[in-house]
Design a protein around this motif. Sequence first.
Motif, mmCIF file in Angstrom:
data_model
loop_
_atom_site.group_PDB
_atom_site.id
_atom_site.type_symbol
_atom_site.label_atom_id
_atom_site.label_comp_id
_atom_site.label_asym_id
_atom_site.label_seq_id
_atom_site.Cartn_x
_atom_site.Cartn_y
_atom_site.Cartn_z
ATOM 1 N N SER A 188 0.813 -1.218 0.000
ATOM 2 C CA SER A 188 0.000 0.000 0.000
ATOM 3 C C SER A 188 0.846 1.267 0.000
ATOM 4 O O SER A 188 0.317 2.370 -0.138
ATOM 5 N N PHE A 189 2.160 1.102 0.169
ATOM 6 C CA PHE A 189 3.056 2.248 0.226
ATOM 7 C C PHE A 189 4.125 2.169 -0.866
ATOM 8 O O PHE A 189 4.582 1.086 -1.223
ATOM 9 N N ILE A 190 4.516 3.322 -1.374
ATOM 10 C CA ILE A 190 5.631 3.426 -2.315
ATOM 11 C C ILE A 190 6.757 4.163 -1.612
ATOM 12 O O ILE A 190 6.566 5.275 -1.104
ATOM 13 N N ARG A 191 7.921 3.534 -1.590
ATOM 14 C CA ARG A 191 9.088 4.235 -1.063
ATOM 15 C C ARG A 191 9.759 4.929 -2.246
ATOM 16 O O ARG A 191 10.327 4.275 -3.121
ATOM 17 N N CYS A 192 9.690 6.242 -2.262
ATOM 18 C CA CYS A 192 10.201 6.989 -3.404
ATOM 19 C C CYS A 192 11.458 7.773 -3.073
ATOM 20 O O CYS A 192 12.046 8.441 -3.941
ATOM 21 N N HIS A 193 11.876 7.697 -1.825
ATOM 22 C CA HIS A 193 13.008 8.492 -1.362
ATOM 23 C C HIS A 193 13.541 7.821 -0.109
ATOM 24 O O HIS A 193 12.832 7.027 0.523
ATOM 25 N N GLN A 194 14.775 8.126 0.271
ATOM 26 C CA GLN A 194 15.355 7.532 1.471
ATOM 27 C C GLN A 194 14.466 7.741 2.700
ATOM 28 O O GLN A 194 14.384 6.894 3.573
ATOM 29 N N GLY A 195 13.738 8.881 2.718
ATOM 30 C CA GLY A 195 12.942 9.180 3.897
ATOM 31 C C GLY A 195 11.456 9.307 3.666
ATOM 32 O O GLY A 195 10.752 9.890 4.494
ATOM 33 N N TYR A 196 10.922 8.750 2.558
ATOM 34 C CA TYR A 196 9.486 8.894 2.294
ATOM 35 C C TYR A 196 8.841 7.578 1.862
ATOM 36 O O TYR A 196 9.327 6.907 0.952
ATOM 37 N N TRP A 197 7.735 7.239 2.534
ATOM 38 C CA TRP A 197 6.883 6.126 2.155
ATOM 39 C C TRP A 197 5.492 6.716 1.923
ATOM 40 O O TRP A 197 4.857 7.202 2.865
ATOM 41 N N ILE A 221 11.125 12.245 -5.829
ATOM 42 C CA ILE A 221 11.514 10.866 -6.116
ATOM 43 C C ILE A 221 13.023 10.866 -6.332
ATOM 44 O O ILE A 221 13.526 11.518 -7.257
ATOM 45 N N SER A 222 13.750 10.166 -5.504
ATOM 46 C CA SER A 222 15.209 10.162 -5.628
ATOM 47 C C SER A 222 15.655 9.203 -6.725
ATOM 48 O O SER A 222 14.916 8.311 -7.139
ATOM 49 N N ARG A 223 16.859 9.392 -7.190
ATOM 50 C CA ARG A 223 17.397 8.557 -8.261
ATOM 51 C C ARG A 223 17.451 7.088 -7.842
ATOM 52 O O ARG A 223 17.164 6.188 -8.628
ATOM 53 N N THR A 224 17.775 6.841 -6.588
ATOM 54 C CA THR A 224 17.891 5.467 -6.084
ATOM 55 C C THR A 224 16.576 4.700 -6.210
ATOM 56 O O THR A 224 16.561 3.514 -6.554
ATOM 57 N N TYR A 225 15.449 5.376 -5.938
ATOM 58 C CA TYR A 225 14.155 4.705 -5.909
ATOM 59 C C TYR A 225 13.292 5.019 -7.129
ATOM 60 O O TYR A 225 12.133 4.611 -7.189
ATOM 61 N N ARG A 226 13.861 5.723 -8.119
ATOM 62 C CA ARG A 226 13.072 6.205 -9.256
ATOM 63 C C ARG A 226 12.417 5.078 -10.039
ATOM 64 O O ARG A 226 11.191 5.066 -10.228
ATOM 65 N N ASP A 227 13.203 4.118 -10.492
ATOM 66 C CA ASP A 227 12.654 3.062 -11.357
ATOM 67 C C ASP A 227 11.614 2.218 -10.630
ATOM 68 O O ASP A 227 10.528 1.950 -11.172
ATOM 69 N N GLU A 228 11.927 1.805 -9.417
ATOM 70 C CA GLU A 228 11.021 0.930 -8.681
ATOM 71 C C GLU A 228 9.739 1.658 -8.283
ATOM 72 O O GLU A 228 8.643 1.092 -8.362
ATOM 73 N N SER A 229 9.854 2.915 -7.850
ATOM 74 C CA SER A 229 8.659 3.647 -7.425
ATOM 75 C C SER A 229 7.747 3.939 -8.617
ATOM 76 O O SER A 229 6.513 3.855 -8.503
ATOM 77 N N ARG A 230 8.314 4.267 -9.759
ATOM 78 C CA ARG A 230 7.501 4.499 -10.956
ATOM 79 C C ARG A 230 6.816 3.214 -11.398
ATOM 80 O O ARG A 230 5.629 3.214 -11.758
ATOM 81 N N LYS A 231 7.562 2.114 -11.351
ATOM 82 C CA LYS A 231 6.997 0.818 -11.730
ATOM 83 C C LYS A 231 5.841 0.455 -10.812
ATOM 84 O O LYS A 231 4.779 -0.009 -11.276
ATOM 85 N N GLN A 232 6.004 0.657 -9.523
ATOM 86 C CA GLN A 232 4.956 0.331 -8.566
ATOM 87 C C GLN A 232 3.733 1.223 -8.774
ATOM 88 O O GLN A 232 2.586 0.765 -8.707
ATOM 89 N N PHE A 233 3.983 2.507 -9.051
ATOM 90 C CA PHE A 233 2.876 3.434 -9.277
ATOM 91 C C PHE A 233 2.088 3.051 -10.518
ATOM 92 O O PHE A 233 0.853 2.958 -10.502
ATOM 93 N N LEU A 234 2.786 2.813 -11.620
ATOM 94 C CA LEU A 234 2.120 2.476 -12.874
ATOM 95 C C LEU A 234 1.390 1.133 -12.779
ATOM 96 O O LEU A 234 0.335 0.944 -13.379
#
Length: 241
Positions: A188-197, A221-234
């Motif tokens: 139910s949560f997307i981690r898009c940054h070191q400090g954000y869910w 959205i940080s570079r580290t979590y960019r691909d995974e967070s976008r994939k999860q969102f889409l």
Amino acid sequence: MITVAICDDNRTHLTKAERMVKDILNRQSLPFSTKTYNSSEDLLNELKSRTFSADIVVMDIELDENNGIDLAKEINMKSPDTKIIFLSSHTDYISQSYEVNHVWYVTKDKVSQYLEPALTKAMESLNDNNNCQKSIIVRHQGTSVLIPLNTICYITRVGRKAMVKCMEGDYYDSRKPADLISDNLKSSFIRCHQGYWINIDKIAELDHNEFVLKTGERIPISRTYRDESRKQFLSSYKIFR
């Protein structure tokens, strides 16, 4: 609504236990009901008649002429989702208590210290089993608060604390943000940054390197979590792809 059954053959202890349970759940602003049993036989009869219904049982481990372990075994068998909290005046039955599924063994001299965390753990277990509304429990200002998932915008780190950003206000917990999110809520949560869910349901759109929330707030959205967070969102919003 959370239903708590309390069983103790000592009426003074039974009344005290019920009062403490009510005080704890009232402080947490939770909808609940309690039912008391003055003997193991009363509770066992309800179990056998299949009229028993309780999310949590707070029970003395010494009941009548029994040690309560056999009664707990019956509860495990006939109502396996029910969470058991043992109360005892001593520690003689700690080893035996591991013969049954239970949440906590609370000695009566420590009941004011440990009954609340025991109830909190029991409610977290209920949440993991989807027996109550999806929510997280936050230890805010010395009180355990049940926060429904649908009110949470995101969880972030503020200093050494986790901040749960909700529609109606903020809550703080000394634990790490990731520790607040149980396994059954991780999707139910997307981690898009070191400090954000972020709660997926609160995202309005994906704008380049930011998520725009329904509140209008923008979360990077940080570079580290960019691909995974976008994939999860889409993946969650396939209809809009």
